[in-house]
Design a protein around this motif. Structure first.
Motif, PDB file in Angstrom:
ATOM      1  N   ARG A 231       0.833  -1.210   0.000  1.00 32.76           N
ATOM      2  CA  ARG A 231       0.000   0.000   0.000  1.00 32.76           C
ATOM      3  C   ARG A 231       0.864   1.255   0.000  1.00 32.76           C
ATOM      4  NH1 ARG A 231      -2.679  -2.689   4.156  1.00 32.76           N
ATOM      5  NH2 ARG A 231      -1.731  -1.241   5.655  1.00 32.76           N
ATOM      6  N   THR A 232       1.886   1.257   0.853  1.00 34.78           N
ATOM      7  CA  THR A 232       2.713   2.456   1.025  1.00 34.78           C
ATOM      8  C   THR A 232       3.529   2.768  -0.227  1.00 34.78           C
ATOM      9  OG1 THR A 232       2.887   2.026   3.404  1.00 34.78           O
ATOM     10  CG2 THR A 232       4.539   3.492   2.435  1.00 34.78           C
ATOM     11  N   LEU A 233       4.004   1.744  -0.906  1.00 31.40           N
ATOM     12  CA  LEU A 233       4.936   1.948  -2.011  1.00 31.40           C
ATOM     13  C   LEU A 233       4.293   1.853  -3.385  1.00 31.40           C
ATOM     14  CD1 LEU A 233       7.888  -0.150  -0.538  1.00 31.40           C
ATOM     15  CD2 LEU A 233       7.645   2.344  -0.538  1.00 31.40           C
ATOM     16  N   ALA A 234       3.011   1.572  -3.440  1.00 37.44           N
ATOM     17  CA  ALA A 234       2.340   1.469  -4.738  1.00 37.44           C
ATOM     18  C   ALA A 234       2.464   2.785  -5.506  1.00 37.44           C
ATOM     19  CB  ALA A 234       0.864   1.121  -4.538  1.00 37.44           C
ATOM     20  N   GLY A 235       2.913   2.699  -6.735  1.00 36.25           N
ATOM     21  CA  GLY A 235       3.024   3.880  -7.585  1.00 36.25           C
ATOM     22  C   GLY A 235       4.183   4.796  -7.279  1.00 36.25           C
ATOM     23  N   ALA A 236       5.111   4.364  -6.437  1.00 36.86           N
ATOM     24  CA  ALA A 236       6.262   5.217  -6.110  1.00 36.86           C
ATOM     25  C   ALA A 236       7.088   5.483  -7.364  1.00 36.86           C
ATOM     26  CB  ALA A 236       7.128   4.538  -5.049  1.00 36.86           C
ATOM     27  N   PRO A 237       7.418   6.749  -7.632  1.00 34.52           N
ATOM     28  CA  PRO A 237       8.191   7.057  -8.840  1.00 34.52           C
ATOM     29  C   PRO A 237       9.667   6.763  -8.657  1.00 34.52           C
ATOM     30  CG  PRO A 237       7.806   9.058  -7.595  1.00 34.52           C
ATOM     31  CD  PRO A 237       7.092   7.956  -6.854  1.00 34.52           C
TER      32      PRO A 237
ATOM     33  N   ALA B 227      15.600  13.427   6.871  1.00 25.74           N
ATOM     34  CA  ALA B 227      14.737  14.476   6.333  1.00 25.74           C
ATOM     35  C   ALA B 227      15.550  15.468   5.498  1.00 25.74           C
ATOM     36  CB  ALA B 227      14.013  15.193   7.470  1.00 25.74           C
ATOM     37  N   ALA B 228      16.741  15.821   5.974  1.00 23.44           N
ATOM     38  CA  ALA B 228      17.601  16.744   5.222  1.00 23.44           C
ATOM     39  C   ALA B 228      18.045  16.118   3.901  1.00 23.44           C
ATOM     40  CB  ALA B 228      18.810  17.120   6.068  1.00 23.44           C
ATOM     41  N   TYR B 229      18.311  14.844   3.913  1.00 23.89           N
ATOM     42  CA  TYR B 229      18.716  14.135   2.696  1.00 23.89           C
ATOM     43  C   TYR B 229      17.551  14.064   1.707  1.00 23.89           C
ATOM     44  CZ  TYR B 229      20.835  10.311  -0.075  1.00 23.89           C
ATOM     45  OH  TYR B 229      21.364   9.526  -1.067  1.00 23.89           O
ATOM     46  N   GLN B 230      16.356  13.754   2.221  1.00 23.51           N
ATOM     47  CA  GLN B 230      15.174  13.733   1.358  1.00 23.51           C
ATOM     48  C   GLN B 230      14.947  15.106   0.727  1.00 23.51           C
ATOM     49  OE1 GLN B 230      12.366  12.515   4.328  1.00 23.51           O
ATOM     50  NE2 GLN B 230      12.503  10.327   3.817  1.00 23.51           N
ATOM     51  N   ALA B 231      15.083  16.159   1.526  1.00 25.26           N
ATOM     52  CA  ALA B 231      14.906  17.515   1.004  1.00 25.26           C
ATOM     53  C   ALA B 231      15.938  17.807  -0.085  1.00 25.26           C
ATOM     54  CB  ALA B 231      15.024  18.530   2.141  1.00 25.26           C
ATOM     55  N   THR B 232      17.183  17.397   0.144  1.00 20.72           N
ATOM     56  CA  THR B 232      18.243  17.622  -0.846  1.00 20.72           C
ATOM     57  C   THR B 232      17.914  16.933  -2.165  1.00 20.72           C
ATOM     58  OG1 THR B 232      19.881  17.728   0.938  1.00 20.72           O
ATOM     59  CG2 THR B 232      20.712  17.356  -1.288  1.00 20.72           C
ATOM     60  N   LEU B 233      17.486  15.686  -2.085  1.00 15.86           N
ATOM     61  CA  LEU B 233      17.168  14.935  -3.298  1.00 15.86           C
ATOM     62  C   LEU B 233      15.959  15.537  -4.002  1.00 15.86           C
ATOM     63  CD1 LEU B 233      17.630  11.262  -2.009  1.00 15.86           C
ATOM     64  CD2 LEU B 233      19.227  12.610  -3.386  1.00 15.86           C
ATOM     65  N   GLY B 234      14.927  15.902  -3.209  1.00 15.56           N
ATOM     66  CA  GLY B 234      13.735  16.478  -3.814  1.00 15.56           C
ATOM     67  C   GLY B 234      14.031  17.771  -4.535  1.00 15.56           C
TER      68      GLY B 234
ATOM     69  N   GLN C 280      11.345  16.825  -7.425  1.00 18.03           N
ATOM     70  CA  GLN C 280      10.299  15.857  -7.102  1.00 18.03           C
ATOM     71  C   GLN C 280       9.769  16.100  -5.701  1.00 18.03           C
ATOM     72  OE1 GLN C 280      12.593  12.215  -9.427  1.00 18.03           O
ATOM     73  NE2 GLN C 280      11.112  11.678  -7.845  1.00 18.03           N
ATOM     74  N   ARG C 281       8.503  15.791  -5.505  1.00 17.46           N
ATOM     75  CA  ARG C 281       7.882  15.880  -4.190  1.00 17.46           C
ATOM     76  C   ARG C 281       7.527  14.495  -3.653  1.00 17.46           C
ATOM     77  NH1 ARG C 281      10.194  19.677  -4.632  1.00 17.46           N
ATOM     78  NH2 ARG C 281       9.527  21.871  -4.657  1.00 17.46           N
TER      79      ARG C 281
ATOM     80  N   ASP D 179       7.370  12.308   1.610  1.00 14.65           N
ATOM     81  CA  ASP D 179       6.282  13.180   1.169  1.00 14.65           C
ATOM     82  C   ASP D 179       6.739  14.622   1.316  1.00 14.65           C
ATOM     83  OD1 ASP D 179       3.973  14.580   0.665  1.00 14.65           O
ATOM     84  OD2 ASP D 179       2.881  13.860   2.429  1.00 14.65           O
ATOM     85  N   LEU D 180       7.112  15.244   0.191  1.00 12.98           N
ATOM     86  CA  LEU D 180       7.588  16.629   0.194  1.00 12.98           C
ATOM     87  C   LEU D 180       6.543  17.578  -0.372  1.00 12.98           C
ATOM     88  CD1 LEU D 180      11.191  15.961  -1.226  1.00 12.98           C
ATOM     89  CD2 LEU D 180      10.390  15.756   1.120  1.00 12.98           C
ATOM     90  N   SER D 181       5.309  17.121  -0.446  1.00 12.03           N
ATOM     91  CA  SER D 181       4.259  17.919  -1.090  1.00 12.03           C
ATOM     92  C   SER D 181       3.907  19.144  -0.253  1.00 12.03           C
ATOM     93  CB  SER D 181       3.005  17.064  -1.295  1.00 12.03           C
ATOM     94  OG  SER D 181       2.490  16.617  -0.042  1.00 12.03           O
ATOM     95  N   GLY D 182       3.459  20.206  -0.941  1.00 13.75           N
ATOM     96  CA  GLY D 182       2.966  21.398  -0.258  1.00 13.75           C
ATOM     97  C   GLY D 182       4.044  22.327   0.250  1.00 13.75           C
ATOM     98  N   ASP D 183       5.284  22.163  -0.217  1.00 13.55           N
ATOM     99  CA  ASP D 183       6.389  23.026   0.221  1.00 13.55           C
ATOM    100  C   ASP D 183       6.412  23.149   1.747  1.00 13.55           C
ATOM    101  OD1 ASP D 183       8.629  24.587  -0.103  1.00 13.55           O
ATOM    102  OD2 ASP D 183       7.500  26.457  -0.427  1.00 13.55           O
ATOM    103  N   PRO D 184       6.567  22.035   2.456  1.00 17.70           N
ATOM    104  CA  PRO D 184       6.493  22.068   3.929  1.00 17.70           C
ATOM    105  C   PRO D 184       7.697  22.774   4.543  1.00 17.70           C
ATOM    106  CG  PRO D 184       7.278  19.935   3.204  1.00 17.70           C
ATOM    107  CD  PRO D 184       6.908  20.690   1.949  1.00 17.70           C
ATOM    108  N   THR D 185       7.542  23.204   5.777  1.00 17.41           N
ATOM    109  CA  THR D 185       8.705  23.642   6.540  1.00 17.41           C
ATOM    110  C   THR D 185       9.534  22.407   6.900  1.00 17.41           C
ATOM    111  OG1 THR D 185       7.616  23.393   8.687  1.00 17.41           O
ATOM    112  CG2 THR D 185       7.375  25.523   7.554  1.00 17.41           C
TER     113      THR D 185
END
Length: 467
Positions: free
Chosen positions: A224-230, A280-287, A292-293, A325-331
């Motif tokens: 469920r969690t990974l379905a459709g992951a780009p 989280a910092a690594y995810q932000a860097t990659l995004g 990608q979000r 999940d980086l959607s919505g330009d989060p803090t």
């Protein structure tokens, strides 16, 4: 199949026997297991397939090298490795096809060969050559050892194992038992080693059996969690090869102590660990780099969820596929909350082998990239105990840092460790895709995110990009 309590009772009874009788019984058990076929664990099966796919690929070689100074007893080193391989069946296992399925076969115990050579000048090329020599998993052992004399009583002991039989935890077990067996050889006594509660082959068979009978709740979580992951689509400097090669480069990174201390403070405020904040910092860097979000990052976990597995050498580690999940330009503060939740949920379902998840997702076949996870992240505990031992019998010991072997398991991977000087680490990258300059820019981008997020966690993702 015995339960842990039954095993403990058997081991207790075995320990009460006279040494000669105990050895005789263990010898019979070893002879019984020799030649028997066992199923591969899920992790082993994937590594076996990759080895068959490209026998020359050395990406999954696991080396450990130490400098030895003193009167090295080469025969004693060989005897110590022989004793360890006698105890741990996985070190004398061969991987073969039985019909249409791979199996592992434990061959009878025998001497472990130690290659001896004299090396002049820089030993790094000789070490890299030894590490990158392919294994023949069907015909030969998954372990090899070299003793390289540099000068006089100055040596490098280089141990290389295929990842199919070992993980990082196992290296500490190996070095602990090697030191004890070598000391016992030098002192003319028996090694003081507790009997093993089980063997890796038994664990692999039990895990296979358990997977066939368990409910699917944990696996359902991952599908469920990974379905459709780009896929992670970082801008590349070179055209993507049609087939993944594992060729790689490496760049170092360092975050000063005062900077990483501020990020630790932010993590504590959110009831998070430093690992979560760095992830989280690594995810932000990659995004930010990929635009990608939605992306996935792989995180290794030990996979030893039972006490009886702790003294074993074997491939227990698995990988958590954590979706960002980086959607919505989060803090950054909000991203950290999302990351914390993803990590907790992942750990709740961590017993599912990554290979089972891949099979259940039925991803489209793509030979040009690693499946699902193009990026990896790991915060290491600094090696301690037997990996950093300073003596082995009458020898002085120190770690010999491995020179880069030019291989990588992912398109981009960050390995870091917290030390007194701050956060040290390396970024490994696919040299088929990225230049060294791009890798250095990614390092700077990551360290910039760490610094900015630690100074002001209420900055939005779009504001964390470096100038």
């Amino acid at each position: 199949m015995t339960t842990p309590d039954q095993r403990a009772a058997l081991l207790s009874r075995l320990a009460e026997l006279p040494p000669e009788r105990r050895e005789a019984l263990l010898g019979l058990a070893r002879h019984r297991d020799a030649g028997r076929t066992w199923p591969l664990s899920f992790g082993q099966e994937r590594l076996w397939f990759l080895s068959r796919f490209d026998p020359a690929d050395t990406t999954y070689h696991t080396p450990w090298c130490v400098r030895l100074r003193g009167p090295v007893d080469a025969d004693g080193i060989a005897a110590a490795f022989t004793r360890v391989a006698e105890r741990h069946h996985v070190l004398r296992t061969r991987f073969r096809l039985a019909g249409d399925r791979p199996v592992q076969v434990v061959v009878p115990a025998g001497p472990v060969a130690v290659e001896r050579s004299d090396v002049t000048g820089d030993p790094a090329p000789a070490v890299v050559e030894f590490v990158n020599r392919p294994f023949d998993l069907e015909a030969g052992p998954p372990l090899r050892v070299a003793l390289m004399r540099l000068a006089g009583e100055d040596f490098i002991l280089c141990v290389v194992l295929h990842h199919i039989v070992v993980d990082g935890w196992s290296l500490d077990v190996l070095m602990r038992e090697l030191a004890e067996c070598y000391a016992a050889h030098r002192e003319g006594r028996r090694p003081l080693l507790a009997e093993l509660p089980t063997q890796y082959t038994d664990v692999a068979a039990e895990d296979r059996s358990r997977a066939e009978s368990e409910d699917t709740a944990h696996l359902d979580h991952w599908t469920r969690t990974l379905a459709g992951a780009p896929v992670l689509d970082l801008p590349a400097d070179h055209p993507r090869p049609a087939r993944w090669t594992g060729r790689g480069g490496q760049e170092s990174l360092l975050v000063p102590d005062e900077v990483i201390t501020r990020l630790e403070g932010v993590a504590r405020q959110q009831r998070c660990t430093l690992f979560m904040a760095l992830l989280a910092a690594y995810q932000a860097t990659l995004g930010l780099a990929a635009g990608q979000r939605d992306l996935c990052v792989g995180v290794p976990v030990a996979g030893r969820n039972r006490v009886e597995l702790e003294p074993l050498i074997g491939y227990f580690a698995t990988t958590l596929a954590l979706r960002a999940d980086l959607s919505g330009d989060p803090t950054f503060r909000e991203l950290l909350k999302r990351t914390r939740l993803a990590v907790f949920r992942g750990l709740q379902h961590a017993e599912v082998p990554f290979e089972r998840i891949l099979g259940a997702l039925r991803l489209p076949r793509d030979l040009s990239r690693p499946p699902l996870l193009q990026a990896m992240f790991n915060l290491h505990n600094l090696p301690k105990g037997d990996l950093l031992r300073t003596a082995m019998a009458d020898l002085a010991v120190e770690v010999y840092p491995m020179p880069p072997a030019g291989r990588t398991k992912a398109e981009i991977s960050v390995d870091v460790w917290r030390g007194p000087e701050g956060l040290g680490g390396v970024l490994d990258y696919s040299s088929d895709l990225f230049s060294a300059g791009t890798a250095r820019r990614l390092v700077r981008a990551f360290t910039d995110v760490v610094e900015r997020a630690g100074a002001d966690p209420d900055l939005r993702l779009s504001d964390l990009r470096g100038v």
